[in-house]
Design a protein around this motif. Structure first.
Motif, mmCIF file in Angstrom:
data_model
loop_
_atom_site.group_PDB
_atom_site.id
_atom_site.type_symbol
_atom_site.label_atom_id
_atom_site.label_comp_id
_atom_site.label_asym_id
_atom_site.label_seq_id
_atom_site.Cartn_x
_atom_site.Cartn_y
_atom_site.Cartn_z
ATOM 1 N N PHE A 54 0.818 -1.216 0.000
ATOM 2 C CA PHE A 54 0.000 0.000 0.000
ATOM 3 C C PHE A 54 0.853 1.269 0.000
ATOM 4 O O PHE A 54 0.642 2.178 -0.800
ATOM 5 C CB PHE A 54 -0.913 0.018 1.230
ATOM 6 C CG PHE A 54 -2.168 -0.799 1.068
ATOM 7 C CD1 PHE A 54 -2.607 -1.204 -0.181
ATOM 8 C CD2 PHE A 54 -2.909 -1.152 2.168
ATOM 9 C CE1 PHE A 54 -3.764 -1.961 -0.333
ATOM 10 C CE2 PHE A 54 -4.076 -1.901 2.037
ATOM 11 C CZ PHE A 54 -4.498 -2.309 0.778
ATOM 12 N N GLN A 172 1.044 -4.468 -5.136
ATOM 13 C CA GLN A 172 -0.170 -3.855 -4.613
ATOM 14 C C GLN A 172 -1.404 -4.615 -5.089
ATOM 15 O O GLN A 172 -2.343 -4.851 -4.317
ATOM 16 C CB GLN A 172 -0.255 -2.398 -5.064
ATOM 17 C CG GLN A 172 -1.462 -1.652 -4.492
ATOM 18 C CD GLN A 172 -1.500 -0.212 -4.964
ATOM 19 O OE1 GLN A 172 -1.083 0.092 -6.087
ATOM 20 N NE2 GLN A 172 -1.979 0.681 -4.128
ATOM 21 N N ALA A 335 -4.765 3.116 0.719
ATOM 22 C CA ALA A 335 -5.639 2.092 1.287
ATOM 23 C C ALA A 335 -7.103 2.300 0.957
ATOM 24 O O ALA A 335 -7.870 1.323 0.927
ATOM 25 C CB ALA A 335 -5.453 2.044 2.813
#
Length: 412
Positions: A54, A172, A335
């Motif tokens: 993240f 990610q 996030a």
């Protein structure tokens, strides 16, 4: 079951867990304890990967964006997020002592196995031992992961090549799929196991009623922070703050349904332009703030973590909470694209800075996700206020509607 939303599934998991805990069925409770042990260990293993997956791409994407307003927007968003966290700390340090006086001494002593010897003997007796345990040590510590994420993120921002950026982007994507396809789907089962154990150990009803009060405080704080944000924005732009907030209502309601700041961007963008923000300012600030502005999520995380700490008899100090709030604004970058991503990114901080063990971290996940929609709604609605502020800083005045045809390249 999959057709149900996450919140209904969490509620169902809590109800089933309480019923199973009340039944005292030892084989089922041991099975659930076994699953929770394995799932909890996996959660600890994945935390460093969540942080790197993240934070590194988030910092890299932020640094690679060109524009003279980038720094100002980032500063305003960070200040807003930190102010929300400090407001939550001040309010909760005062109110929680009033609404949780008995809980701090008794509630989690009954609920959490670590809290007292009697509960420990009852829950970890031979009857309730897990059938097996599987150790899953993390590949690195949380602070190591944070430092690596910062270094890689800064490297992505300044490097001319795309190799590291592509690798971090793929990481990610992998982490997001793990959260969406493993952690989130199995989380209601895990929560059921947690509440089954807690119910078997003592009286869960009292503590749940206490957390309902904590949720009420968080929701009121959401309204307060939005009022402050739009009060400042309206004052700077010379527009009625209530009118600005009313225009953003569709974005607020959409965020409640999507639980994602990123998924709500189209509606947030449209309503921000309806408030008269310059098109290019809105096109720049709304997607950016959806990533870096998390005032609502910060309020919820601070409120819930302080409640858990107080109910578990843990020491709450200003220095610890201030550092926790400062780091939240960084670790939660990128996030918001995942429902519940904020609390997932914060797990490492909860463990290293506030001393949360795996069970307390699991409780925090359940508490946060139970109201994630409202925290996200506060985030995206606040983005509209920040856009108004940046619009004024850039030298533009609010227009009644999006009728501007001027395409001055202000962000290049």
């Amino acid at each position: 079951m999959k057709k149900l939303g996450l919140l209904p599934r969490l509620i169902l998991g809590i109800v089933i867990g309480i019923l199973l805990g009340m039944s005292g069925n030892i084989p089922i409770l041991r099975t659930m304890l076994t699953f929770n042990g394995i799932f909890g260990n996996f959660l600890q293993f994945i935390i460093p990967l969540i942080i790197i997956g993240f934070v590194a791409p988030g910092i890299g994407d932020l640094g690679s964006k060109a524009g003279k307003l980038l720094g100002m927007t980032t500063i305003v968003a960070y200040i807003s997020t930190m102010f929300a966290g400090m407001l939550a700390y001040i309010v909760n340090i005062i109110l929680l002592k009033q609404i949780l006086p008995q809980a701090s001494k008794h509630a989690l002593e009954k609920m959490l196995p670590q809290a007292n010897e009697h509960a420990l003997e009852k829950v970890t007796s031979v009857k309730l031992q897990a059938f097996l345990t599987i150790d899953m040590p993390p590949i690195m510590g949380v602070m190591t992961a944070l430092l690596m994420a910062f270094i890689l993120g800064i490297g992505i921002a300044v490097a001319k090549g795309n190799a590291i950026k592509d690798v971090m982007g793929e990481l990610q994507g992998i982490v997001e799929k793990i959260i969406k396809n493993i952690i989130i789907p199995f989380l209601p089962v895990y929560v059921a196991g947690v509440f089954a154990s807690l119910t078997y150990a003592g009286d869960v009803a009292h503590t749940m009623s206490m957390f309902a009060k904590v949720f009420a405080i968080a929701l009121v704080l959401h309204i307060v922070i939005l009022t402050i944000q739009y009060g400042i924005a309206g004052g700077i732009a010379g527009r009625n703050p209530l009118s600005l907030m009313k225009t953003m209502l569709p974005a607020y309601l959409t965020a409640i349904g999507t639980q994602s700041s990123a998924a709500t961007i189209p509606v947030t963008l449209k309503q921000t332009k309806e408030n008269g923000v310059d098109e290019e300012i809105a096109d720049f600030t709304i997607p950016l703030c959806a990533t870096i502005h998390l005032s609502g999520s910060t309020i919820t995380l601070v409120s819930c973590s302080m409640a858990v700490m107080m109910m578990n008899g843990m020491e709450i100090t200003f220095s610890n909470m201030f550092g926790f709030i400062l780091m939240l604004g960084i670790t939660m970058i990128a996030a918001p694209g995942v429902p519940g991503g904020a609390v997932m990114a914060a797990l490492g901080l909860l463990g290293t800075m506030l001393g949360f063990n795996s069970q307390l971290q699991s409780l925090m996940i359940a508490l946060y996700l139970a109201q994630d929609s409202f925290g996200t709604a506060c985030n995206v609605t606040g983005d509209g206020a920040l856009s108004v502020i940046i619009n004024k800083i850039a030298g533009f005045s609010l227009t009644p509607k999006v009728t501007m045809s001027k395409k001055t390249n202000i962000v290049s």
